[in-house]
Design a protein around this motif. Sequence first.
Motif, PDB file in Angstrom:
ATOM      1  N   GLU A 147       0.818  -1.210   0.000  1.00  0.00           N
ATOM      2  CA  GLU A 147       0.000   0.000   0.000  1.00  0.00           C
ATOM      3  C   GLU A 147       0.854   1.264   0.000  1.00  0.00           C
ATOM      4  N   SER A 148       2.152   1.117   0.198  1.00  0.00           N
ATOM      5  CA  SER A 148       3.042   2.283   0.230  1.00  0.00           C
ATOM      6  C   SER A 148       3.082   2.952  -1.133  1.00  0.00           C
ATOM      7  N   THR A 149       3.346   4.263  -1.126  1.00  0.00           N
ATOM      8  CA  THR A 149       3.447   4.997  -2.381  1.00  0.00           C
ATOM      9  C   THR A 149       4.782   4.713  -3.052  1.00  0.00           C
ATOM     10  N   ILE A 150       4.861   5.064  -4.339  1.00  0.00           N
ATOM     11  CA  ILE A 150       6.102   4.873  -5.093  1.00  0.00           C
ATOM     12  C   ILE A 150       7.247   5.640  -4.441  1.00  0.00           C
ATOM     13  N   LEU A 151       6.981   6.873  -4.010  1.00  0.00           N
ATOM     14  CA  LEU A 151       8.035   7.675  -3.402  1.00  0.00           C
ATOM     15  C   LEU A 151       8.524   7.044  -2.105  1.00  0.00           C
ATOM     16  N   GLU A 152       7.611   6.506  -1.296  1.00  0.00           N
ATOM     17  CA  GLU A 152       8.009   5.863  -0.051  1.00  0.00           C
ATOM     18  C   GLU A 152       8.852   4.617  -0.333  1.00  0.00           C
ATOM     19  N   LEU A 153       8.486   3.864  -1.359  1.00  0.00           N
ATOM     20  CA  LEU A 153       9.256   2.679  -1.709  1.00  0.00           C
ATOM     21  C   LEU A 153      10.643   3.060  -2.228  1.00  0.00           C
ATOM     22  N   ALA A 154      10.699   4.099  -3.056  1.00  0.00           N
ATOM     23  CA  ALA A 154      12.002   4.556  -3.569  1.00  0.00           C
ATOM     24  C   ALA A 154      12.897   5.027  -2.426  1.00  0.00           C
ATOM     25  N   ASP A 155      12.312   5.755  -1.472  1.00  0.00           N
ATOM     26  CA  ASP A 155      13.086   6.203  -0.313  1.00  0.00           C
ATOM     27  C   ASP A 155      13.605   5.014   0.486  1.00  0.00           C
ATOM     28  N   SER A 156      12.774   3.982   0.623  1.00  0.00           N
ATOM     29  CA  SER A 156      13.193   2.797   1.373  1.00  0.00           C
ATOM     30  C   SER A 156      14.362   2.101   0.685  1.00  0.00           C
ATOM     31  N   ILE A 157      14.301   1.990  -0.646  1.00  0.00           N
ATOM     32  CA  ILE A 157      15.409   1.383  -1.393  1.00  0.00           C
ATOM     33  C   ILE A 157      16.692   2.179  -1.175  1.00  0.00           C
ATOM     34  N   HIS A 158      16.549   3.488  -1.289  1.00  0.00           N
ATOM     35  CA  HIS A 158      17.715   4.357  -1.152  1.00  0.00           C
ATOM     36  C   HIS A 158      18.318   4.236   0.248  1.00  0.00           C
ATOM     37  N   ALA A 159      17.465   4.216   1.270  1.00  0.00           N
ATOM     38  CA  ALA A 159      17.955   4.114   2.637  1.00  0.00           C
ATOM     39  C   ALA A 159      18.709   2.802   2.846  1.00  0.00           C
ATOM     40  N   ALA A 160      18.182   1.710   2.286  1.00  0.00           N
ATOM     41  CA  ALA A 160      18.842   0.414   2.421  1.00  0.00           C
ATOM     42  C   ALA A 160      20.205   0.411   1.735  1.00  0.00           C
ATOM     43  N   GLN A 161      20.284   1.078   0.581  1.00  0.00           N
ATOM     44  CA  GLN A 161      21.560   1.119  -0.132  1.00  0.00           C
ATOM     45  C   GLN A 161      22.595   1.958   0.612  1.00  0.00           C
ATOM     46  N   ILE A 162      22.141   3.063   1.185  1.00  0.00           N
ATOM     47  CA  ILE A 162      23.066   3.895   1.958  1.00  0.00           C
ATOM     48  C   ILE A 162      23.583   3.132   3.169  1.00  0.00           C
ATOM     49  N   ALA A 163      22.686   2.404   3.845  1.00  0.00           N
ATOM     50  CA  ALA A 163      23.104   1.616   5.004  1.00  0.00           C
ATOM     51  C   ALA A 163      24.128   0.555   4.604  1.00  0.00           C
ATOM     52  N   LEU A 164      23.901  -0.097   3.449  1.00  0.00           N
ATOM     53  CA  LEU A 164      24.840  -1.115   2.986  1.00  0.00           C
ATOM     54  C   LEU A 164      26.188  -0.509   2.658  1.00  0.00           C
ATOM     55  N   GLU A 165      26.168   0.658   1.968  1.00  0.00           N
ATOM     56  CA  GLU A 165      27.426   1.325   1.632  1.00  0.00           C
ATOM     57  C   GLU A 165      28.179   1.726   2.891  1.00  0.00           C
TER      58      GLU A 165
END
Length: 575
Positions: A147-165
């Motif tokens: 049910e999350s919006t596209i922007l919320e999902l994109a932010d979640s992806i970005h946050a996960a990538q930053i954490a991994l980096e």
Amino acid sequence: MADGDSDNDSDFHWTDDDENKSPTNLYGEASEAGPSRPSLYSHFIAMGFSGDMVEKAIKENGEGDPEAILQILLNSSDAGKSPLRPGDATAERPVADDEDSSDDWHIDDKEDFIDDLPSKDRKLLLLVDMGYSPEDAAAAIDRCGHESTILELADSIHAAQIALESDEMEQDYPKPRFEAGEGSSRRSTTEKKKTNDPKQKSKKSSTFRTRKDHVRKPPPDLDDAKITIPKPMVGFGLPNQTCITQRTLPDEAIGPPYFYYENIALTPKGVWETISRILYNIKPEFVDSKYFCAAARKRAYIHNLPIEGRHPLLPIPPKTIQEALPMTKQWWPKWDQRTQLNCLHTAIATIKITENITRALRESGENPKTSVRDYIIRECRKWNLVWIGHHRVAPLEPSEFEMLLGFPINHTRGGGTSRTERYKSLGNSFQVDTVAYHLSVLKKMFPYGINVLSLFSGIGGAEVALHNLRIFMKTVVSVEKSEINRNILRNFWRQTRQKGNLIDLEDVRQLDVDMIESLMKQYGPFDLVIGGSPCNNLTGSNRYTRDGLEGEHSSLFYDYFRVLDIVKSLMAKKR
């Protein structure tokens, strides 16, 4: 600039800016040039297979053999069931004698079908088209829920990538983050030591390098905060509403000169973090121009202007379609509930698209069925079509673009400029009322006029905004590659009887330290450096070279910073 913005997340339509491309119509007929080929993942999603099935099949086989993937997907489906909707024709691959057609086949009514996909698969497809991997997209949906919006999902992806980096990076990064020439305000201690060596000194004009070489791409800072796009996108506040009036800027961001940078809000991951870090760690102000006019235009602005004392241009522009285009009201069907237009792009719908809509309405009678309505609304949103008669829709005229974007009527007309060129120039422009609201703080600060360095000027959105604010432009140095756009700005300058100096240059890369210093000696220091570098490699509608700031066109952002940094350095020397 062009982007794929729309009024809300559920209405995203990533469109191609090439006016010769259009989607399949209601009857499965391709328009003048058929749809572009999506990614392999998107291709199988569009055929009706679930995202989980496609992801698993690609993981098992890789992407090198689409036929093997298709065979596994078919075998995985229930016996005797097709992934297509009931009533669809079987998707058969056409046989080509002399050419490989494996990349060109598609199913009828693909866009209708994608809209009918389950919420999770539809969002998977959108995220993949935005440039994220299927794995990252699926993981984000699992974390946040479908049910999350596209922007919320994109932010979640970005946050996960930053954490991994952050987990993988070494902790002792070198201190220097930028390389710049002699006199730069961003030079490192190491660089200063190097240039103090007489053997390593070079001429001032050659030390400032062109394009992104002026800025060495730094490793991500451990403390970099992820930039999220707010909802609603109102920046520091709207006219006649409670606004934020104070903010703290980093010391290195404080002028002179004032600067103002604009680009599309919805960019590939990490772009605004990079831009913010390079532009003195100022966070962007996200604003949707639908709060200033009748069309959406989602943009981000990084600037060091004061934010207290802003005021809008008067009169306030109309903010709904039927207020802006009253002649459409009598023809507007009740089932078309649009009140505002989507972002105005550089291309418009072809005649065949509008003819297909008229035909669909005539065949359906006065009360079209839901599927026909949905098809028509989708096309109208995508191409910003308006009702001009009974069963008749049409794209906006160039003069209507001008009005919605805040330009004078006929601003782009004449001088041999074609309609196609007018649409392209307007689609890449500022929304004048939005920019003027931000620049309005300059009126009291510069009562005797202002010197402006306008980079990537386009058709003069910044100049029109300053003129409408009644801010005298003593000198404008305008840098714009397009001869058509330079002519449009020259015509505006003459027609409005400007008394200041207009100097137009073609290539931002020609602006080196010697030229800038010479201009400042002749006309005085620059009070404002303003511009928005090309968004070609940032916009969601670009499915071929969406390479972010590394792209051929969008890398010109580094030239914006290079020139700004030179101006800051030269002005700092004279203080």
